[in-house]
Scaffold this active site. Structure first.
Site, short mmCIF file in Angstrom:
data_model
loop_
_atom_site.label_atom_id
_atom_site.label_comp_id
_atom_site.label_asym_id
_atom_site.label_seq_id
_atom_site.Cartn_x
_atom_site.Cartn_y
_atom_site.Cartn_z
N ILE A 542 -23.15 17.43 -9.50
CA ILE A 542 -24.12 16.63 -9.36
C ILE A 542 -23.65 15.13 -9.73
O ILE A 542 -24.62 14.20 -9.32
CB ILE A 542 -24.77 16.96 -10.82
CG1 ILE A 542 -24.98 17.06 -12.09
CG2 ILE A 542 -25.64 18.31 -10.09
CD1 ILE A 542 -25.71 17.01 -13.03
N VAL A 544 -20.05 12.40 -11.01
CA VAL A 544 -18.31 12.27 -11.71
C VAL A 544 -18.11 11.27 -11.92
O VAL A 544 -19.22 9.76 -11.49
CB VAL A 544 -17.63 12.32 -9.89
CG1 VAL A 544 -16.44 12.21 -9.93
CG2 VAL A 544 -18.07 13.39 -8.93
N GLY A 545 -17.87 10.57 -13.26
CA GLY A 545 -17.55 9.39 -13.54
C GLY A 545 -16.44 9.41 -13.92
O GLY A 545 -15.05 10.02 -13.68
N GLY A 546 -15.69 8.56 -15.02
CA GLY A 546 -14.43 8.52 -15.82
C GLY A 546 -14.21 9.57 -16.14
O GLY A 546 -12.24 9.18 -16.22
N GLY A 548 -14.68 12.28 -15.93
CA GLY A 548 -14.57 13.84 -14.88
C GLY A 548 -16.31 14.83 -14.28
O GLY A 548 -16.34 13.16 -14.25
N VAL A 550 -19.24 16.18 -13.50
CA VAL A 550 -20.38 16.81 -14.22
C VAL A 550 -21.06 17.31 -13.05
O VAL A 550 -21.49 17.74 -11.99
CB VAL A 550 -21.32 15.83 -14.76
CG1 VAL A 550 -23.17 16.27 -14.92
CG2 VAL A 550 -20.39 14.30 -15.38
N ASP A 660 -21.34 0.45 -24.01
CA ASP A 660 -21.60 0.37 -22.97
C ASP A 660 -23.54 0.88 -21.69
O ASP A 660 -23.13 1.70 -21.02
CB ASP A 660 -20.11 1.73 -22.46
CG ASP A 660 -20.34 1.42 -20.89
OD1 ASP A 660 -19.75 0.75 -20.25
OD2 ASP A 660 -19.76 2.52 -20.89
#
Length: 881
Positions: A542, A544-546, A548, A550, A660
């Site tokens: 669902i 994709v981030g820094g 990895g 999800v 952040d």
């Protein structure tokens, strides 16, 4: 058509017999350990170094010295523990085996304490042949700014007319008692790495009949290596480089702009070199991994791109080398994309199979661009939809960025970094580089360079390049390990034996989670996680981030959860993994995402959260995304996020600064309740009596507080600045940074503030909101956002004031609409054990008292929900204020 901007040097070919080093050092390499009085020795890579004395000119008055301390981060004593000190101008005369080739020159610096020499007085220039490499350079300042004990500068010098290369070290005249020094020198006869003429970006002339590019010769230019990335792959140590050139290749993920970092993949085909890409260009591992957009999202991918951002010196030409190897496409027009550099077209309709007419065939392309007034270099790849390609996707395997010498001054010298007062104050303590060690005694640093947009645009060039470097610690078997993220030119090259997977930055079950944190959340086995995600089925991804991917999963039968898994091929994230668990295991609040548990079996790093059915706030703001949010919905989401941040700042035992804050870290559940997420960069302290926490800079492009960027002093007002960008993002429905816009509009913070000054904010509001916001509500909202973006933290409101003003804005909107506020004083206020109603008089008293609370406002972090936050955020009849 080709044009030459330089007259090619007439070259004299003359071979001389010099001491060569074979094996790991490679042939035709001269390695000098400077200031050594013995016979040299071997470094940790088993490369033989020899003393430098015989290469100095006669009459030289330099001194040999030995460092008083050996920093634990040094990969070996050679060449760093000895130095050649130059109180006056001195020159090395280095014989060249083949002067028709470029010379690869590396200078090693360890600005430590040396007897009778104050390293802070060292300012000098370095001239190699007729090219100025460094000017008025301070290795001490550079090391402090980068939090590195030592570093390396790497150059490819243009072919030289003489069989001898002179390298001159000259102390600066304008600094009393100044001297020059160097610890090690590598001189390598480089293979023809720069055989191709790069395409000048901006020279593409394309119509229905022709496409013409202009190529420029760089034969007469000397070159400094700035970045060298193994895109989508892991760090490649110097000992694993091809042809013994001892280059380092770094991961690219920390340079990726925005949340969409695509997918890192490995080729499943055999890759071999060819006549167009010989082995010395790059190791095969570079072509065996790549990054692309997520597969299976053809329609969505049409509007997506992969973008990387790099800090560079202005007023120089740069060559960007793209490494490609497509191991998937088997015919033309399957994957076609465009390449952009600094918002200019570098290449259109890139079809790698058409270029190579074969699968799994490496190919490189060089492009040249001038960077004038800014300090950032943007690289973007975007699918080309005009050709009707089968897949809307992009591909990149490797990227190198080189700086070209100034054609007039023949200089590569950039400015010294500017050290802040805070950094000077903490010299030798917090700035002392930390040592890292793995089972294999591998030592390295992880340094990330981030940039700041918005108000930070006014910061000096040097600061933009250097002062944002920081160390990212990684736990490995109870020790620390990492990989350098500096520009290659500043890299410490400290990973020397990174050959075993066991020495990577993975958890390996040793993440050192505290007992308290472990008791406050659930531990999942890897088998449970696999069951919940159907063995990490891609259909469950669902996001994709820094960190990895999800996944959506189910635990305990029917409970939906979000499962965030660190990229198994990545060495980053251990510190964020720990911080997230330590933070969220202690925090429970309606507007903070809840951590259910974690897993670290078999070296995995997996976090399990409550499922947020509506995804990120960002997904609902921009064109083509999930829903068109009404103004009331947007306000309520902002209010919820502000409540969560206000709780972090005032409601927990210690002040917690998120660091952040951005629209991708504000999640929305099925009932449109906003929750702040991603605490991997959060910072906490036992008190804020000094008003700040001294720390290296971390954050995201476009949201970074300019004052924090300048001074490295973090306060809760840094979150307020970032939240101000979020407010304008919500109002304008555009990203914080958009490099495709005109220069003055790239940064939303800058553009919004300029429009505010010019009274033209109405022009940038989301067209979907035009005529739907009452003037009173809009004025209160924009006034609040503007104050959040004040250059100085002292001029910004507290998050409590921001929350109050947003509630006020919502009331103004509700009253005008004739509706009933969802946030009035009769709303039931819930805590762990208390349910009560607050009247207006009590509310006002609470508001006044909470604004003055200091360290006495500590609340147990383990409470299920902090009532001070919810009480404070309820408002009765805001017009009465």
């Amino acid at each position: 058509m080709k044009i030459n901007n330089h007259i090619f040097l007439s070259l004299v070919t003359l071979s001389l017999i010099i001491n060569t080093v074979h094996g790991k050092g490679g042939p035709n390499a001269l390695l000098l350990t400077c200031g050594s009085s013995d016979n040299g020795g071997k470094d940790a890579d088993n490369r033989a170094w020899e003393p430098d004395t015989k290469f100095l000119t006669s009459g030289d008055k330099s001194a040999m010295s030995k460092a008083e301390t050996q920093d634990p981060s040094l990969p070996s004593a050679i060449p760093y523990m000895t130095a050649r000190i130059f109180p006056s101008e001195s020159t090395y005369q280095i014989p060249l085996q083949n002067s028709t080739l470029r010379t690869l020159l590396r200078l090693h610096f360890y600005p430590s304490s040396y007897p009778n020499f104050n390293i802070s007085n060292s300012y000098f220039s370095v001239i190699a042949g007729n090219v100025t490499l460094l000017s008025n350079f301070s290795a001490s300042i550079a090391a402090e700014a980068l939090s590195q004990a030592y570093f390396i500068k790497e150059y490819y010098l243009a072919p030289w007319v003489s069989p001898t290369l002179n390298i001159t070290f000259k102390p600066s005249d304008n600094q009393n008692g100044s001297f020059a020094f160097v610890n090690g020198i590598e001189v390598i006869s480089a293979p023809p790495v720069f055989n191709e003429e790069p395409v000048l970006i901006g020279s593409v002339i394309s119509d229905s009949e022709q496409e013409e590019t202009v190529k420029v010769s760089i034969d007469a230019n000397s070159i400094e290596t700035m970045y060298r990335l193994n895109v989508g792959g892991q760090y490649i140590a110097p000992s694993n480089d091809s042809d013994g050139l001892m280059r380092s290749w770094y991961e690219d993920s920390l340079y990726i702009y925005g949340a969409g970092d695509g997918t890192a993949l490995k080729a499943d085909k055999t890759i071999t070199y060819n006549k167009n890409v010989p082995s010395y260009i790059a190791p095969l591992d570079v072509y065996g991994s790549y990054r692309s957009l997520a597969a299976g999202n053809a329609d969505l991918n049409k509007n997506l791109n992969l973008t990387w951002v790099f800090e560079v010196d202005p007023s120089f030409m740069y060559v960007l080398r793209f490494h490609w190897c497509d191991s998937e496409m088997t015919k033309t027009n399957q994957r076609v994309f465009d390449v952009f550099v600094n918002n200019k077209t570098a290449a259109t309709e890139v079809d790698l199979f058409s270029w190579t007419t074969a699968i799994s065939t490496p190919i490189i392309r060089d492009y040249m661009v001038r960077v004038t007034n800014n300090t950032q270099l943007w690289v973007s790849l975007q699918p080309n939809t005009k050709t009707g390609a089968q897949y809307n996707n992009v591909l990149l395997n490797g990227l190198e960025i080189f700086k070209l010498s100034d054609g007039v001054n023949r200089s590569l010298a950039g400015p010294n970094p500017t050290i802040s007062d805070m950094m000077k104050k903490y010299q030798g303590s917090q700035l002392a580089p930390k040592s890292f060690e793995t089972e294999k005694k591998t030592k390295s640093f992880t340094v990330l360079i981030t940039g700041a947009a918005g108000g930070a645009a006014a910061i000096g060039v040097a600061a933009a390049i250097f002062l944002v470097a920081y160390n990212r610690k990684k736990k490995v078997h109870g020790g620390d390990a990492g990989t350098s993220w500096l520009p290659i030119s500043w890299n410490s090259n400290s990973t020397t034996n990174n050959k075993s997977p066991s020495t990577s930055g993975r958890s390996q079950g040793g993440t050192a989670i505290s007992t308290d944190a472990a008791c406050n959340c659930r531990y999942f086995s890897l088998s449970e996680i696999k069951t919940a995600t159907k063995n990490f089925d891609e259909s469950n991804v669902i996001g994709v981030g820094g960190f990895g991917k999800v996944y959506k999963g189910k635990i305990d039968g029917d409970t939906n959860v979000a499962i965030k898994r660190s990229n198994p091929s990545s060495e980053q994230g251990v510190n964020e993994f720990q911080t997230e668990i330590e933070m969220l295991s202690r925090l429970r609040h309606r507007h903070l995402v809840s951590l259910i548990g974690f897993c670290e079996d078999n070296g995995e790093m997996i976090l399990v959260y409550d499922y947020m059915g509506k995804g990120t706030l960002r997904e609902h703001l921009y064109k083509g995304n999930k829903n068109n949010l009404s103004w009331k919905q947007r306000l309520e989401i902002c209010i919820g996020a502000a409540r969560g941040l206000h709780y972090l700042h005032t409601g927990a035992k210690y002040t917690i600064i998120h660091r952040d804050v951005k629209t991708t870290n504000i999640l929305v559940d099925d009932k449109w309740v906003a929750k702040v997420s991603d605490f991997g960069l959060s910072k906490t302290g036992p008190n804020m009596s000094k008003g700040h926490v001294s720390t290296v800079v971390k954050g995201s492009f476009g949201y970074l507080d300019p004052e924090y960027f300048r001074r490295q002093q973090l306060t809760e007002k840094s979150d307020v600045y970032s939240f101000g960008v979020v407010l304008f993002e919500v109002l304008c429905a555009r990203p914080a940074l958009n490099p495709s816009l005109p220069k003055e509009q790239v940064s939303l913070a800058d553009w919004a503030m300029r429009c505010a000054r010019n009274k033209t904010l109405d022009d940038i509001i989301d067209p979907l909101l035009k005529g739907k916001i009452t003037p009173e509500c809009l004025k209160k909202f924009t006034d609040t956002a503007e104050k959040c973006l004040s250059d100085h933290g002292v001029d910004r409101p507290s998050m409590g004031d921001v929350l109050w003003n947003l509630e006020f804005a919502l009331q103004l909107q509700e009253n005008s609409d004739g509706g009933k506020s969802t946030s009035n004083a009769t709303e039931i206020v819930e805590s762990e054990d208390v349910v009560e109603e607050i009247d207006q008089k009590s509310l006002m008293a609470i508001h006044r008292s909470m604004l003055s609370l200091g360290d006495e406002s500590e609340v147990n972090e383990n409470k299920a929900d902090d009532n001070t936050d919810d009480i404070f955020s309820q408002i009765v009849n805001p017009k009465g204020r």
